[in-house]
Design an enzyme around this catalytic site. Sequence first.
Site, PDB file in Angstrom:
ATOM      1  N   CYS A 132      25.298 -43.159 -32.044  1.00 22.70           N
ATOM      2  CA  CYS A 132      25.481 -43.020 -30.605  1.00 22.70           C
ATOM      3  C   CYS A 132      25.768 -44.380 -30.010  1.00 22.70           C
ATOM      4  O   CYS A 132      25.581 -45.400 -30.654  1.00 22.70           O
ATOM      5  CB  CYS A 132      24.244 -42.400 -29.952  1.00 22.70           C
ATOM      6  SG  CYS A 132      22.707 -43.311 -30.222  1.00 22.70           S
ATOM      7  N   ASP A 144      24.195 -53.430 -39.794  1.00 22.95           N
ATOM      8  CA  ASP A 144      25.404 -53.207 -38.999  1.00 22.95           C
ATOM      9  C   ASP A 144      25.967 -54.541 -38.531  1.00 22.95           C
ATOM     10  O   ASP A 144      25.352 -55.230 -37.712  1.00 22.95           O
ATOM     11  CB  ASP A 144      25.097 -52.325 -37.778  1.00 22.95           C
ATOM     12  CG  ASP A 144      26.371 -51.881 -37.059  1.00 22.95           C
ATOM     13  OD1 ASP A 144      27.462 -52.330 -37.462  1.00 22.95           O
ATOM     14  OD2 ASP A 144      26.265 -51.088 -36.102  1.00 22.95           O
ATOM     15  N   LYS A 171      30.720 -40.644 -34.051  1.00 18.89           N
ATOM     16  CA  LYS A 171      30.103 -40.779 -32.722  1.00 18.89           C
ATOM     17  C   LYS A 171      30.901 -39.911 -31.771  1.00 18.89           C
ATOM     18  O   LYS A 171      32.139 -39.964 -31.775  1.00 18.89           O
ATOM     19  CB  LYS A 171      30.133 -42.235 -32.240  1.00 18.89           C
ATOM     20  CG  LYS A 171      29.168 -43.133 -32.976  1.00 18.89           C
ATOM     21  CD  LYS A 171      29.266 -44.564 -32.477  1.00 18.89           C
ATOM     22  CE  LYS A 171      28.289 -45.450 -33.235  1.00 18.89           C
ATOM     23  NZ  LYS A 171      28.608 -46.876 -33.044  1.00 18.89           N
ATOM     24  N   ASP A 225      32.639 -47.503 -39.066  1.00 14.94           N
ATOM     25  CA  ASP A 225      32.262 -47.072 -37.709  1.00 14.94           C
ATOM     26  C   ASP A 225      33.438 -47.275 -36.755  1.00 14.94           C
ATOM     27  O   ASP A 225      34.219 -46.347 -36.513  1.00 14.94           O
ATOM     28  CB  ASP A 225      31.015 -47.832 -37.244  1.00 14.94           C
ATOM     29  CG  ASP A 225      30.550 -47.403 -35.850  1.00 14.94           C
ATOM     30  OD1 ASP A 225      31.048 -46.371 -35.362  1.00 14.94           O
ATOM     31  OD2 ASP A 225      29.699 -48.093 -35.245  1.00 14.94           O
ATOM     32  N   LYS A 243      17.850 -50.080 -38.509  1.00 11.33           N
ATOM     33  CA  LYS A 243      19.248 -50.505 -38.528  1.00 11.33           C
ATOM     34  C   LYS A 243      19.308 -51.888 -37.905  1.00 11.33           C
ATOM     35  O   LYS A 243      19.049 -52.064 -36.711  1.00 11.33           O
ATOM     36  CB  LYS A 243      20.129 -49.524 -37.758  1.00 11.33           C
ATOM     37  CG  LYS A 243      21.583 -49.903 -37.882  1.00 11.33           C
ATOM     38  CD  LYS A 243      22.470 -48.759 -37.497  1.00 11.33           C
ATOM     39  CE  LYS A 243      23.395 -49.198 -36.391  1.00 11.33           C
ATOM     40  NZ  LYS A 243      24.467 -48.253 -36.151  1.00 11.33           N
ATOM     41  N   ASP A 259      21.595 -41.978 -36.646  1.00 10.96           N
ATOM     42  CA  ASP A 259      21.314 -43.214 -35.907  1.00 10.96           C
ATOM     43  C   ASP A 259      21.345 -42.816 -34.439  1.00 10.96           C
ATOM     44  O   ASP A 259      22.268 -43.135 -33.715  1.00 10.96           O
ATOM     45  CB  ASP A 259      22.393 -44.243 -36.277  1.00 10.96           C
ATOM     46  CG  ASP A 259      22.322 -45.495 -35.430  1.00 10.96           C
ATOM     47  OD1 ASP A 259      21.211 -45.848 -34.988  1.00 10.96           O
ATOM     48  OD2 ASP A 259      23.371 -46.122 -35.207  1.00 10.96           O
ATOM     49  N   ASP A 274      19.078 -43.297 -31.764  1.00  8.52           N
ATOM     50  CA  ASP A 274      17.866 -43.896 -31.207  1.00  8.52           C
ATOM     51  C   ASP A 274      17.957 -44.196 -29.717  1.00  8.52           C
ATOM     52  O   ASP A 274      17.059 -44.813 -29.164  1.00  8.52           O
ATOM     53  CB  ASP A 274      17.505 -45.161 -31.987  1.00  8.52           C
ATOM     54  CG  ASP A 274      18.654 -46.174 -31.993  1.00  8.52           C
ATOM     55  OD1 ASP A 274      19.683 -45.901 -31.346  1.00  8.52           O
ATOM     56  OD2 ASP A 274      18.508 -47.221 -32.629  1.00  8.52           O
ATOM     57  N   THR A 319      17.310 -49.085 -34.089  1.00 11.77           N
ATOM     58  CA  THR A 319      18.123 -50.297 -34.097  1.00 11.77           C
ATOM     59  C   THR A 319      17.284 -51.528 -33.750  1.00 11.77           C
ATOM     60  O   THR A 319      16.508 -51.504 -32.788  1.00 11.77           O
ATOM     61  CB  THR A 319      19.279 -50.169 -33.088  1.00 11.77           C
ATOM     62  OG1 THR A 319      20.076 -49.049 -33.470  1.00 11.77           O
ATOM     63  CG2 THR A 319      20.135 -51.419 -33.073  1.00 11.77           C
ATOM     64  N   GLU A 377      27.341 -51.395 -42.398  1.00  9.81           N
ATOM     65  CA  GLU A 377      28.233 -50.726 -41.459  1.00  9.81           C
ATOM     66  C   GLU A 377      29.257 -51.703 -40.898  1.00  9.81           C
ATOM     67  O   GLU A 377      28.910 -52.805 -40.475  1.00  9.81           O
ATOM     68  CB  GLU A 377      27.355 -50.152 -40.336  1.00  9.81           C
ATOM     69  CG  GLU A 377      28.087 -49.316 -39.342  1.00  9.81           C
ATOM     70  CD  GLU A 377      27.115 -48.618 -38.384  1.00  9.81           C
ATOM     71  OE1 GLU A 377      25.935 -48.432 -38.729  1.00  9.81           O
ATOM     72  OE2 GLU A 377      27.555 -48.267 -37.289  1.00  9.81           O
ATOM     73  N   LYS A 422      21.017 -55.209 -36.637  1.00  8.88           N
ATOM     74  CA  LYS A 422      22.273 -55.746 -36.109  1.00  8.88           C
ATOM     75  C   LYS A 422      22.439 -57.192 -36.559  1.00  8.88           C
ATOM     76  O   LYS A 422      21.538 -58.024 -36.336  1.00  8.88           O
ATOM     77  CB  LYS A 422      22.261 -55.687 -34.576  1.00  8.88           C
ATOM     78  CG  LYS A 422      22.282 -54.269 -34.019  1.00  8.88           C
ATOM     79  CD  LYS A 422      23.632 -53.617 -34.216  1.00  8.88           C
ATOM     80  CE  LYS A 422      23.745 -52.320 -33.411  1.00  8.88           C
ATOM     81  NZ  LYS A 422      25.047 -51.658 -33.651  1.00  8.88           N
ATOM     82  N   ARG A 440      27.890 -57.530 -27.652  1.00  9.42           N
ATOM     83  CA  ARG A 440      27.445 -57.476 -26.255  1.00  9.42           C
ATOM     84  C   ARG A 440      25.922 -57.531 -26.116  1.00  9.42           C
ATOM     85  O   ARG A 440      25.200 -57.335 -27.079  1.00  9.42           O
ATOM     86  CB  ARG A 440      27.937 -56.174 -25.607  1.00  9.42           C
ATOM     87  CG  ARG A 440      27.409 -54.944 -26.354  1.00  9.42           C
ATOM     88  CD  ARG A 440      28.069 -53.663 -25.889  1.00  9.42           C
ATOM     89  NE  ARG A 440      27.581 -52.533 -26.646  1.00  9.42           N
ATOM     90  CZ  ARG A 440      27.242 -51.367 -26.120  1.00  9.42           C
ATOM     91  NH1 ARG A 440      27.324 -51.174 -24.832  1.00  9.42           N
ATOM     92  NH2 ARG A 440      26.811 -50.378 -26.875  1.00  9.42           N
TER      93      ARG A 440
HETATM   94 MG    MG Z   1      27.987 -49.493 -35.588  1.00 11.51          MG
END
Ligand code: MG
Length: 362
Positions: free
Chosen positions: A295, A190, A267, A243, A160, A320, A322, A135, A218, A162, A24
């Site tokens: 989160c 991730d 989470k 995750d 982290k 994580d 942030d 992130t 991840e 993405k 997303r």
């Molecule tokens: Mg994740």
Amino acid sequence: MVIRDIQVGQIALPLAHPFKTALRTVEHLDDIVVRAVGSDGQVGYGEAPPTAVITGDTKGSVRCAVKEFIAPALIGMDLDDLDAVMSRLQNSMVHNTTAKAAVDMALLDLWGKSRNAPLWQLLGGAKRSFETDLTISVNPVDEMVRDSLEAVERGFHTLKIKVGKEGRRDVERLMAIRRAVGPEVAIRVDANQGWQPREAVRIISELENAGLDADLVEQPVPAWDFEGMKYVTAHVNTPILADESVFSPRDAVRVIQERAADLINIKLMKAGGIWPALRLCAIAETFGVECMIGCMLESKIAVSAAAHLCAAKGVITRADLDGPSLCAEDPFTGGPVFDGPTITLTDDPGIGVGSIPCSDWQ
Ligand code: MG
């Protein structure tokens, strides 16, 4: 103290930059907030980020779950009988973990305040401060390199990254970031379910051979693909963190027992709050598996609740958290102090976040 009311409101905060993952793109944080009111007039706050692509929860579903199912089940209960309150909350309906998490943290905030003690100490008090990663959204390579350098300049020691959208180009992305930030910065990857099992093994092996030296990868494969994740974990050296595959204690036991991953990402929005997350921590402790706490796109209210859990439990060795660092504004007072990568818990009772920018509580 008796639970007198559980109310819902809404907050909206702009993000400093659009947040982009394989699933997303988001430009605003637009969340439901919860206020629990005690019989002595004290209040506790919680927050529910509606993350439809991960938990299936929407603003409408959270509002409806809290007002029509959860609140009627809890109002009038004695908060001092915390175990009974928390199990009634979890049993008020199935699923709807985001709504449950928001009410769970509002009640624990209120409970801590009624004891005049900070929640992280009441739940275990393992550490007063710790560091979070930051992130880096998935974007063209030069943009990701620029964002990574900017994060390092802001003092973050762990990034982290993405990925998960374009297979081989992800290797290019990650190696460009490694070259730019140097060997001292820790890199977490991730993929947000973006690879297929064989593809994941190929990509992670390439990264290992190229010297990325990732702290972990991840959720490389789709959440439902337990066998696939097991295959990846068995065929690479880099630790694999589950995750989206782990919501409940049952999921955690299965992942650990089948060695489908090396680490578990907790989470609150997946677990249904701090109380069920304590069970995830207990399971991880039993099996000697370390956890990360993560989160969704959350403001300081929900991230602070997660920070209390992280500080309470030694088994949570990575953070994580942030969310507040990604927001363009900080309208809150009280609660943990977010200073660059360092999150420091205070002695404020409960979770401690006050002055919520919401005027219309229903
Ligand atoms: Mg994740």
